[in-house]
Design an enzyme around this catalytic site. Structure first.
Site, PDB file in Angstrom:
ATOM      1  N   ASP A  50       0.855  -1.274  -0.009  1.00  0.00           N
ATOM      2  CA  ASP A  50      -0.143   0.186   0.146  1.00  0.00           C
ATOM      3  C   ASP A  50       0.775   1.341  -0.131  1.00  0.00           C
ATOM      4  O   ASP A  50       1.850   1.404   0.624  1.00  0.00           O
ATOM      5  CB  ASP A  50      -0.878  -0.012   1.300  1.00  0.00           C
ATOM      6  CG  ASP A  50      -1.559   1.522   1.411  1.00  0.00           C
ATOM      7  OD1 ASP A  50      -2.671   1.535   0.492  1.00  0.00           O
ATOM      8  OD2 ASP A  50      -1.122   2.177   2.394  1.00  0.00           O
ATOM      9  N   TYR A  55       2.169  10.129   0.277  1.00  0.00           N
ATOM     10  CA  TYR A  55       3.306   9.824   1.181  1.00  0.00           C
ATOM     11  C   TYR A  55       4.729  10.462   0.801  1.00  0.00           C
ATOM     12  O   TYR A  55       5.361   9.893  -0.400  1.00  0.00           O
ATOM     13  CB  TYR A  55       3.535   8.376   1.347  1.00  0.00           C
ATOM     14  CG  TYR A  55       1.903   7.603   1.684  1.00  0.00           C
ATOM     15  CD1 TYR A  55       1.035   8.301   2.317  1.00  0.00           C
ATOM     16  CD2 TYR A  55       1.958   6.149   1.748  1.00  0.00           C
ATOM     17  CE1 TYR A  55       0.095   7.697   2.932  1.00  0.00           C
ATOM     18  CE2 TYR A  55       0.991   5.343   2.141  1.00  0.00           C
ATOM     19  CZ  TYR A  55      -0.088   6.316   2.844  1.00  0.00           C
ATOM     20  OH  TYR A  55      -1.294   5.597   3.292  1.00  0.00           O
TER      21      TYR A  55
END
Length: 137
Positions: A50, A55
């Site tokens: 994931d 991010y």
């Protein structure tokens, strides 16, 4: 490693999923170390990773892409989230058709792959994920 069906997709995923949120500037900035972690997870039978475009501003996806280069991508189920705002432009966030297209193209480039197995809206509000209030359903 035990595997389970991913909904009704016909794809099986490991019971454990490697979350890549802490790879890059938000956590571990050492790309070599992060690639080793990913390889160790894959060697242990984890086939589910994931990540998200938000991010470490895409750096996590770049690291995952490096780790999967050289033939490892075929055996991995990639789950990618999008929707986190990038800058102040109101069209570079949320779940509009325009932003989905830009976001998926960016993720594919950073991940060095031609496909994403599970693409999810990841617009965050406080501690809950929810749809973008500026976009009609």
């Amino acid at each position: 490693m035990d595997y389970r069906p991913l909904g009704r997709t016909g794809v099986s995923v490991s019971q454990l999923c490697l979350g890549a949120m802490m790879f890059g500037a938000f956590g571990n900035p050492d790309h070599v170390d992060a690639v080793k972690i990913i390889h160790r997870a894959l060697d242990a039978g984890i086939n589910f990773i994931d990540t998200a475009d938000g991010y470490s501003a895409g750096e996590s996806e770049e690291i995952v892409g490096k780790a999967l280069a050289g033939g490892r991508r075929d055996n991995v189920v990639l789950a990618v989230k999008f929707g986190v705002p990038f800058g102040q432009d109101p069209n570079r966030r949320g779940a509009s058709r325009r932003w989905i297209t830009e976001a998926v193209e960016g993720s594919l480039r950073r991940l060095q792959t031609d496909w994403i197995d599970l693409y999810q809206v990841g617009v965050r509000s406080g501690h809950r994920y929810r749809r973008d209030p500026q976009r009609p359903v």
